[in-house]
Each structure stands twice: as structure tokens, then as C-alpha cells.
Design a protein around this motif. Structure first.
Motif, PDB file in Angstrom:
ATOM      1  N   ARG A 154      -4.620  13.254 -16.648  1.00 60.35           N
ATOM      2  CA  ARG A 154      -3.814  13.963 -15.645  1.00 60.35           C
ATOM      3  C   ARG A 154      -4.679  14.412 -14.470  1.00 60.35           C
ATOM      4  O   ARG A 154      -4.857  15.603 -14.203  1.00 60.35           O
ATOM      5  N   THR A 155      -5.221  13.425 -13.769  1.00 55.89           N
ATOM      6  CA  THR A 155      -6.001  13.671 -12.566  1.00 55.89           C
ATOM      7  C   THR A 155      -5.221  13.125 -11.370  1.00 55.89           C
ATOM      8  O   THR A 155      -4.114  12.600 -11.517  1.00 55.89           O
ATOM      9  N   GLU A 156      -5.842  13.203 -10.192  1.00 53.79           N
ATOM     10  CA  GLU A 156      -5.213  12.704  -8.980  1.00 53.79           C
ATOM     11  C   GLU A 156      -5.284  11.186  -8.876  1.00 53.79           C
ATOM     12  O   GLU A 156      -4.755  10.599  -7.934  1.00 53.79           O
ATOM     13  N   PHE A 157      -5.963  10.540  -9.837  1.00 52.89           N
ATOM     14  CA  PHE A 157      -6.204   9.095  -9.750  1.00 52.89           C
ATOM     15  C   PHE A 157      -4.921   8.315  -9.515  1.00 52.89           C
ATOM     16  O   PHE A 157      -4.856   7.430  -8.656  1.00 52.89           O
ATOM     17  N   ARG A 158      -3.871   8.618 -10.281  1.00 52.18           N
ATOM     18  CA  ARG A 158      -2.635   7.846 -10.195  1.00 52.18           C
ATOM     19  C   ARG A 158      -1.784   8.211  -8.983  1.00 52.18           C
ATOM     20  O   ARG A 158      -0.845   7.489  -8.649  1.00 52.18           O
ATOM     21  N   TYR A 159      -2.097   9.322  -8.335  1.00 53.53           N
ATOM     22  CA  TYR A 159      -1.200   9.809  -7.291  1.00 53.53           C
ATOM     23  C   TYR A 159      -1.839   9.822  -5.904  1.00 53.53           C
ATOM     24  O   TYR A 159      -1.249   9.344  -4.939  1.00 53.53           O
ATOM     25  N   ASP A 160      -3.049  10.350  -5.805  1.00 52.00           N
ATOM     26  CA  ASP A 160      -3.658  10.498  -4.488  1.00 52.00           C
ATOM     27  C   ASP A 160      -4.599   9.356  -4.127  1.00 52.00           C
ATOM     28  O   ASP A 160      -4.691   8.972  -2.959  1.00 52.00           O
ATOM     29  N   SER A 161      -5.341   8.816  -5.098  1.00 47.47           N
ATOM     30  CA  SER A 161      -6.330   7.791  -4.760  1.00 47.47           C
ATOM     31  C   SER A 161      -5.866   6.373  -5.071  1.00 47.47           C
ATOM     32  O   SER A 161      -6.502   5.410  -4.652  1.00 47.47           O
ATOM     33  N   LEU A 162      -4.765   6.228  -5.792  1.00 50.33           N
ATOM     34  CA  LEU A 162      -4.288   4.899  -6.159  1.00 50.33           C
ATOM     35  C   LEU A 162      -3.773   4.148  -4.931  1.00 50.33           C
ATOM     36  O   LEU A 162      -3.038   4.695  -4.121  1.00 50.33           O
ATOM     37  N   ARG A 163      -4.172   2.896  -4.823  1.00 47.67           N
ATOM     38  CA  ARG A 163      -3.705   2.041  -3.735  1.00 47.67           C
ATOM     39  C   ARG A 163      -2.947   0.857  -4.338  1.00 47.67           C
ATOM     40  O   ARG A 163      -3.297   0.368  -5.416  1.00 47.67           O
ATOM     41  N   THR A 164      -1.928   0.407  -3.633  1.00 48.24           N
ATOM     42  CA  THR A 164      -1.117  -0.690  -4.139  1.00 48.24           C
ATOM     43  C   THR A 164      -0.966  -1.768  -3.070  1.00 48.24           C
ATOM     44  O   THR A 164      -1.050  -1.498  -1.870  1.00 48.24           O
ATOM     45  N   ALA A 165      -0.735  -2.973  -3.545  1.00 43.84           N
ATOM     46  CA  ALA A 165      -0.528  -4.091  -2.637  1.00 43.84           C
ATOM     47  C   ALA A 165       0.899  -4.082  -2.107  1.00 43.84           C
ATOM     48  O   ALA A 165       1.808  -3.514  -2.718  1.00 43.84           O
ATOM     49  N   ALA A 166       1.094  -4.728  -0.954  1.00 45.34           N
ATOM     50  CA  ALA A 166       2.449  -4.928  -0.445  1.00 45.34           C
ATOM     51  C   ALA A 166       3.152  -5.917  -1.365  1.00 45.34           C
ATOM     52  O   ALA A 166       2.669  -7.028  -1.578  1.00 45.34           O
ATOM     53  N   PRO A 167       4.291  -5.535  -1.944  1.00 36.91           N
ATOM     54  CA  PRO A 167       4.926  -6.403  -2.936  1.00 36.91           C
ATOM     55  C   PRO A 167       5.499  -7.681  -2.330  1.00 36.91           C
ATOM     56  O   PRO A 167       6.032  -7.682  -1.224  1.00 36.91           O
ATOM     57  N   MET A 168       5.377  -8.749  -3.108  1.00 36.62           N
ATOM     58  CA  MET A 168       6.003 -10.021  -2.754  1.00 36.62           C
ATOM     59  C   MET A 168       7.228 -10.209  -3.635  1.00 36.62           C
ATOM     60  O   MET A 168       7.156 -10.003  -4.853  1.00 36.62           O
ATOM     61  N   PRO A 169       8.371 -10.594  -3.078  1.00 37.75           N
ATOM     62  CA  PRO A 169       9.588 -10.757  -3.887  1.00 37.75           C
ATOM     63  C   PRO A 169       9.398 -11.699  -5.073  1.00 37.75           C
ATOM     64  O   PRO A 169      10.043 -11.519  -6.118  1.00 37.75           O
ATOM     65  N   ALA A 170       8.511 -12.658  -4.951  1.00 39.33           N
ATOM     66  CA  ALA A 170       8.304 -13.622  -6.041  1.00 39.33           C
ATOM     67  C   ALA A 170       7.846 -12.933  -7.326  1.00 39.33           C
ATOM     68  O   ALA A 170       8.067 -13.460  -8.423  1.00 39.33           O
ATOM     69  N   TYR A 171       7.232 -11.758  -7.189  1.00 38.02           N
ATOM     70  CA  TYR A 171       6.697 -11.058  -8.365  1.00 38.02           C
ATOM     71  C   TYR A 171       7.604  -9.909  -8.830  1.00 38.02           C
ATOM     72  O   TYR A 171       7.221  -9.159  -9.737  1.00 38.02           O
ATOM     73  N   ASP A 172       8.786  -9.771  -8.236  1.00 37.57           N
ATOM     74  CA  ASP A 172       9.655  -8.647  -8.584  1.00 37.57           C
ATOM     75  C   ASP A 172       9.998  -8.600 -10.064  1.00 37.57           C
ATOM     76  O   ASP A 172      10.094  -7.510 -10.653  1.00 37.57           O
ATOM     77  N   ASP A 173      10.193  -9.737 -10.680  1.00 42.20           N
ATOM     78  CA  ASP A 173      10.583  -9.780 -12.095  1.00 42.20           C
ATOM     79  C   ASP A 173       9.449 -10.283 -12.986  1.00 42.20           C
ATOM     80  O   ASP A 173       9.687 -10.700 -14.117  1.00 42.20           O
ATOM     81  N   SER A 174       8.235 -10.228 -12.494  1.00 36.87           N
ATOM     82  CA  SER A 174       7.088 -10.707 -13.261  1.00 36.87           C
ATOM     83  C   SER A 174       6.412  -9.549 -13.981  1.00 36.87           C
ATOM     84  O   SER A 174       6.633  -8.379 -13.656  1.00 36.87           O
ATOM     85  N   PRO A 175       5.549  -9.838 -14.966  1.00 33.80           N
ATOM     86  CA  PRO A 175       4.810  -8.759 -15.649  1.00 33.80           C
ATOM     87  C   PRO A 175       3.985  -7.908 -14.694  1.00 33.80           C
ATOM     88  O   PRO A 175       3.780  -6.714 -14.942  1.00 33.80           O
ATOM     89  N   ALA A 176       3.515  -8.502 -13.584  1.00 39.46           N
ATOM     90  CA  ALA A 176       2.688  -7.742 -12.640  1.00 39.46           C
ATOM     91  C   ALA A 176       3.442  -6.596 -11.996  1.00 39.46           C
ATOM     92  O   ALA A 176       2.840  -5.626 -11.525  1.00 39.46           O
ATOM     93  N   ALA A 177       4.767  -6.667 -11.960  1.00 42.47           N
ATOM     94  CA  ALA A 177       5.561  -5.630 -11.292  1.00 42.47           C
ATOM     95  C   ALA A 177       5.499  -4.297 -12.022  1.00 42.47           C
ATOM     96  O   ALA A 177       5.856  -3.263 -11.448  1.00 42.47           O
ATOM     97  N   MET A 178       5.037  -4.292 -13.266  1.00 40.24           N
ATOM     98  CA  MET A 178       4.978  -3.037 -14.021  1.00 40.24           C
ATOM     99  C   MET A 178       4.081  -2.008 -13.344  1.00 40.24           C
ATOM    100  O   MET A 178       4.312  -0.803 -13.453  1.00 40.24           O
TER     101      MET A 178
END
Length: 277
Positions: free
Chosen positions: A183-207
Motif C-alpha cells: 500500500r504505497t504510492e507505486f500503483r497510484y502516483d508513480s505508475l505509468r501506462t501505455a496508450a491503449p490499442m483497441p486490438a488489446y482490449d480483450d487480451s490478457p494484457a488489458a488486465m
């Protein structure tokens, strides 16, 4: 109680902050790095010259050596070097940009390598020391949607495991810390995410797109984890790996069993390629 001196990267938040607070409260000294000046002014006001602070971005290779050298020169002796600074980057490999890939590896992998290399001449001169590398269970197990985060963590674990064997004759020991979710800031303040591609919307990576959901808090207590990390430095020999969190233990043991189940049946075919001339 003996007074130890720690060098810790990224003390403004997360495990770095928890370690620093507990060490200072127990009477130890800390040399800490931050990316933003003033982010630990509350601690310097409370603990004075027992907290040495420098600004450092781990992608600045030249400054890493300057800061590490100055910390040893100013404090005289550093007992523990803790590579803590880093961040998460989630998204399918195809979704990530070149700059995102270069930056996370420069921070989580090569940045930590250069901190360790800068400290080694000083630790060798002392004839002893401990290097703590903050990793994650993701340095042993993997999830889809975190390929580059895993790449950095698997890479730094391989480096540190090899380094431990190289520096053992000099009285220097290495511990790789593998926490689960905390329960640190890792998941909320420092986490960065890629711009999603529709091709991966229903893939395991979308989790991983829900990784920053605050309605799903992590299992681990960062204060308890920090206490275990500090306690580990009193053990001789040092534990090569320190697993923290029941989720971490579960993910790692499952991954190792699966890996063995895949590899062990290959003994005969592996041997079939040996030179027989």
C-alpha cells in the motif's frame, strides 16, 4: 545499538520513505536521494544532520557517481547501499513507445547497476558492506501487460545475483528484496501506462489497465516490509533473496514450479546435443 549509515535512492515516497523514517527514528544515519528538492524537508527538519539529501535522477549516469562519491566523502562510511528508486510501466509491448521503453530500463535497470558500481570501490576499501536491491516478485514471475517492467526486474536480479558472487571475497553481501503488492504510492502516483490499442482490449494484457484502481488496495503493509528489510541487514550471511508478502511467495513458488515442470523433462533431449566426438 550500533549506529549504521544507509544510502537509499528515492526516499521521498514508498519503501524509500518508510525505510528512512524507521532508520532515523532508531538513531541511524541516512544519505538519501530525491528527484524533487524539498520533498523531504519535514524529515530534515526533524532529524537534522543525520539525514543527508541529494537530488538525483537515475537516468543521469554521470551524476550517479558524483552523488555516491560525495555521500561517502561526507559521511565517512556507508554500511548499506539500498537501490530503491524506480517505477512501474504497464501496457502490452506493442502499445509502449520507444521513449517509454528506454526510460524505464534506464531507471529500473541500468540506473541501479550504476549506483552499485559507483559504491563498490568505497565498499571494497571499507572491507565490508551490504547492497540491498528492491525488486519485486515480478523479477521471478510474470504477468501479461508488464513485459518491460519485468524486463528491468529480471535484468537487475540477474545482475545482482552475479554481483553477489563477485564481491563476496571483499566482505560485501547482496540481498534482492521481492515484495508483493504494497500500500504505497507505486500503483497510484508513480505508475505509468501505455496508450491503449483497441486490438488489446480483450487480451490478457488489458488486465494491467486497472492496476491503479484505488478500490482494490494491495495486500502488503509497507511499514512491516521496511522493518523486515532493515532486520535482514543484521543477518550473516545475508539472504540472497528476501520475499515479502504472501502474494509474492505464492507467485514466485508457482512460477518456479512451472519452470521446473517445463525444463526437467528435457534432460534427455538437452544431453542429446552434447559433443560426442
Amino acid at each position: 545499538m550500533s549506529q549504521d549509515t544507509w544510502f537509499i535512492t528515492g526516499i521521498n515516497s514508498g519503501f524509500g520513505r518508510a525505510l528512512t523514517e524507521q532508520l532515523l527514528a532508531a538513531g541511524h544515519r541516512v544519505a538519501g536521494t530525491v528527484r524533487k528538492e524539498g520533498s523531504v524537508d519535514d524529515l530534515t527538519g526533524r532529524y537534522g544532520d543525520r539525514l543527508w539529501v541529494a537530488r538525483l535522477d537515475l537516468t543521469d549516469r554521470a551524476r550517479i557517481r558524483t552523488v555516491v562519491d560525495r555521500a561517502f566523502a561526507d559521511l565517512g562510511r556507508i554500511d548499506v547501499v539500498a537501490n530503491n528508486a524506480g517505477y512501474g510501466l504497464f501496457g502490452a509491448a506493442e502499445e509502449l513507445t520507444d521513449d517509454q521503453i528506454d526510460h524505464i530500463l534506464a531507471t529500473n535497470l541500468t540506473g541501479s547497476i550504476h549506483v552499485a558500481r559507483a559504491a563498490l570501490p568505497h565498499l571494497r576499501a571499507q572491507g565490508r558492506g551490504r547492497i540491498i536491491q528492491l525488486s519485486t516478485y515480478g523479477g521471478q514471475a510474470t504477468h501479461p501487460g508488464a513485459s518491460l517492467y519485468h524486463a528491468g526486474k529480471w535484468g537487475i536480479e540477474g545482475f545482482m545475483e552475479s554481483l553477489a558472487k563477485e564481491v563476496a571475497p571483499f566482505g560485501i553481501e547482496v540481498t534482492i528484496v521481492e515484495p508483493g503488492g504494497a500500500r504505497t504510492e507505486f500503483r497510484y502516483d508513480s505508475l505509468r501506462t501505455a496508450a491503449p490499442m483497441p486490438a488489446y482490449d480483450d487480451s490478457p494484457a488489458a488486465m494491467t489497465r486497472a492496476a491503479g484502481d484505488r478500490s482494490r488496495p494491495s495486500l502488503g503493509d509497507p511499514a512491516k516490509m521496511a522493518a523486515r528489510i532493515i532486520e535482514s541487514t543484521t543477518r550473516t550471511p545475508a539472504p540472497l533473496r528476501l520475499v515479502l508478502g504472501s502474494d509474492s511467495h505464492r507467485f514466485i513458488t508457482t512460477a518456479l514450479r512451472d519452470r521446473l515442470a517445463d525444463i526437467e523433462p528435457q534432460a534427455r533431449t538437452a544431453a542429446s546435443t552434447d559433443w560426442t566426438g
